[in-house]
Design an enzyme around this catalytic site. Structure first.
Site, short mmCIF file in Angstrom:
data_model
loop_
_atom_site.label_atom_id
_atom_site.label_comp_id
_atom_site.label_asym_id
_atom_site.label_seq_id
_atom_site.Cartn_x
_atom_site.Cartn_y
_atom_site.Cartn_z
N ASP A 126 0.84 -1.19 0.00
CA ASP A 126 0.00 0.00 0.00
C ASP A 126 0.88 1.24 0.00
O ASP A 126 1.87 1.32 0.74
CB ASP A 126 -0.91 0.00 1.23
N TYR A 128 1.30 5.70 -0.25
CA TYR A 128 0.85 6.94 0.40
C TYR A 128 1.13 8.06 -0.59
O TYR A 128 1.97 8.91 -0.40
CB TYR A 128 1.66 7.10 1.69
N HIS A 133 -4.05 14.28 0.40
CA HIS A 133 -4.22 13.45 1.59
C HIS A 133 -3.01 13.57 2.51
O HIS A 133 -3.17 13.71 3.74
CB HIS A 133 -4.41 11.99 1.19
N ARG A 142 0.22 16.78 12.80
CA ARG A 142 1.41 17.53 13.21
C ARG A 142 1.19 19.04 13.25
O ARG A 142 2.10 19.79 13.57
CB ARG A 142 2.59 17.21 12.27
N GLU A 198 -10.21 4.23 3.48
CA GLU A 198 -9.37 5.00 2.56
C GLU A 198 -9.78 4.63 1.14
O GLU A 198 -9.75 3.45 0.76
CB GLU A 198 -7.88 4.73 2.80
N GLU A 200 -9.14 4.16 -2.49
CA GLU A 200 -7.94 3.92 -3.28
C GLU A 200 -8.29 3.15 -4.56
O GLU A 200 -9.37 2.57 -4.70
CB GLU A 200 -6.90 3.11 -2.49
N ASP A 232 -8.85 0.60 1.86
CA ASP A 232 -7.84 0.28 2.87
C ASP A 232 -8.40 0.67 4.23
O ASP A 232 -8.16 1.76 4.74
CB ASP A 232 -6.56 1.05 2.55
N ARG A 236 -7.54 4.26 13.07
CA ARG A 236 -6.64 5.40 13.26
C ARG A 236 -6.03 5.45 14.66
O ARG A 236 -4.88 5.87 14.81
CB ARG A 236 -7.40 6.70 12.99
N GLN A 239 -3.40 2.69 14.76
CA GLN A 239 -2.31 3.12 13.89
C GLN A 239 -1.49 4.24 14.53
O GLN A 239 -0.26 4.24 14.45
CB GLN A 239 -2.88 3.59 12.55
N TYR A 243 2.58 3.36 14.83
CA TYR A 243 3.24 3.54 13.53
C TYR A 243 4.67 4.06 13.62
O TYR A 243 5.43 3.94 12.65
CB TYR A 243 2.40 4.46 12.63
N LYS A 252 -3.88 -1.58 10.10
CA LYS A 252 -4.26 -1.80 8.70
C LYS A 252 -4.52 -3.28 8.38
O LYS A 252 -5.21 -3.59 7.41
CB LYS A 252 -3.13 -1.32 7.79
N THR A 256 -8.73 -5.40 3.94
CA THR A 256 -8.65 -4.54 2.75
C THR A 256 -9.65 -5.09 1.74
O THR A 256 -9.54 -6.25 1.35
CB THR A 256 -7.23 -4.54 2.15
N THR A 349 -4.56 6.93 -0.41
CA THR A 349 -5.85 7.62 -0.37
C THR A 349 -5.92 8.73 -1.42
O THR A 349 -5.01 9.54 -1.56
CB THR A 349 -6.08 8.23 1.02
N GLU A 363 -10.17 12.82 7.25
CA GLU A 363 -10.12 14.15 6.65
C GLU A 363 -11.49 14.81 6.67
O GLU A 363 -11.61 16.01 6.96
CB GLU A 363 -9.61 14.05 5.22
#
Length: 419
Positions: A126, A128, A133, A142, A198, A200, A232, A236, A239, A243, A252, A256, A349, A363
């Site tokens: 997968d 990113y 996104h 962040r 997600e 995709e 996906d 959250r 994760q 992560y 994850k 899927t 995503t 989001e």
């Protein structure tokens, strides 16, 4: 742009069907009196490929190809066989076919069929690779939309679990795992409370590469057999705790979902679209000569349990991606990683620049701080038990569309654990 190709199967000639003669996607189906077998969607019908091969209407290769319930055998025969089969199917199903009487008894109504995994997934990776996104996630997590230093230079990805890839319609249990609240000293164990999707696209590798041998972007493009819609599913909170520093794991690995029909690269050829202008020049090994994206309109729908309709909560387009599947595949193999027939690559995503184009609930609700309202009047931040999520997509031509079949999954409650 080509126009609708006419078929003697009447339902294939509607502008509303996702499966005109222009498409001819590949899947696996069963009926009440048959085991799973390969089939080709045409209108509201399915051509039984095993029966067509046994009747001598399809001859691809020296040995039977469709005596197994997956399409990997055809992939392994290579590009010439792929093109030959497509041409033969157009001949058999096209308007004015002289073999109509022989083919008609081999058609099965989709309404009477159950769909299964269309191919054996060798490995799953997968990526990113959606610019918007990545910026949104940076702003949420962040406090800044600035991208990681490497993001504009390489397609970032992680190796997932092929065993977790399931066909549309398979229910998904809410996963259990470790979570840690920001103000807590210790993590806790329990069901994910921030369950997400997600949106995709999934690219299916149809040709292998050799161990130790890199491939070019153009070679990678030629290796891609077809595409599916891909959800996906993402926990959250699990994760977010796990992560760092190695990336997603249990957040994850629980599921899927993919759409039931493989839309071939050949069917999408006329919908090619360029990747966006690069903010930083890519290194030469990521150069290719073809447009790598496709103009595919995409939707996310959400339906609470008991609701009489689904609400469209997001709409975007595959052209919003920053990196193409061919670029991702090239980078995957650049160090010598062997790619296998049946490998599945998730695009990452797909989100656009406005809130209505976001491809994840993280989001859409801005990490739960901004609930959104469904057509039913209910509000959501993340997925609740019983909710059904649907991904839908189509490339739209002149009087026809190329569809994938819906990618659907309902969330069931978490398994009671420890027992």
């Amino acid at each position: 742009m080509s126009q609708l190709k006419k078929s003697w199967v009447d339902s294939a000639n509607s502008a509303e069907t996702p499966f005109p003669l222009n498409n001819l996607p590949y899947g696996v189906f069963s009926t009440a009196d048959s085991e799973p077998r390969c089939g080709v969607a045409i209108g509201d019908m399915i051509l039984d490929m095993q029966a067509a091969e046994e009747a001598g209407l399809i001859e691809i290769g020296d040995e039977p190809v469709f005596d197994v319930p997956f399409w990997n055998e055809l992939m392994e025969l290579g590009s010439d066989a792929w093109a030959a089969l497509r041409a033969r199917l157009e001949q058999l199903l096209g308007e004015g076919s002289t073999e109509r009487d022989a083919v008609a008894p081999l058609l099965v109504a989709q309404a009477d069929a159950e769909l299964h995994m269309p191919f054996l997934v060798s490995e799953y990776t997968d990526f990113y690779a959606g610019r918007q996104h990545a910026a949104n996630m940076g702003a949420i997590l962040r406090g800044s939309p600035d991208l990681p230093a490497n993001w504009l230079h390489i397609p970032i990805g992680y190796n997932g679990r092929a065993s977790s890839v399931v066909i549309s319609g398979t229910p998904i249990h809410r996963p259990n795992g470790q979570r840690k609240a920001p103000d807590a000293e210790m993590p806790s164990f329990g069901p994910s409370m921030r369950l997400d999707i997600e949106l995709e696209m999934g690219a299916i590798v149809g040709k292998p590469s050799a161990f130790g041998q890199p491939i070019t972007v153009d070679e990678a493009d030629d290796m891609i057999f077809g595409y599916v819609l891909l959800n996906d599913w993402s926990a959250r909170d699990i994760q977010g705790w796990e992560y760092q520093p190695l990336g997603p794991f249990q957040g994850k690995a629980f599921g899927t979902s993919i759409s039931p029909w493989i839309v071939t690269a050949a069917a999408l050829e006329e919908f090619r679209a360029p990747t966006p202008e690069r903010e930083k020049e890519l290194l030469p090994y990521l150069d290719g000569t073809k447009d790598g994206l496709y103009d595919i309109e995409l939707q996310v729908l959400m339906q609470p349990e008991g609701a009489d309709k689904a609400s469209v909560v997001g709409e975007t387009n595959y052209t919003r991606m920053y990196y193409s599947a061919a670029e991702q595949l090239c980078h995957h193999a650049i160090g010598g990683c062997a790619m296998n027939v049946g490998d599945l690559l998730g695009s990452g995503t797909i989100s656009g620049p406005t809130k209505t184009e976001y491809g994840s609930l993280m989001e859409m609700s801005w990490a739960g701080r901004e609930p959104f309202t469904l057509d039913t009047g209910e509000t959501r931040t993340f997925i609740e038990d019983g909710d059904t999520l649907t991904l839908r997509g189509a490339a739209k031509g002149d009087g026809f569309q190329i569809g994938f079949g819906d990618c659907v999954g309902q969330i069931l409650p978490a398994v009671n654990w420890p027992k």
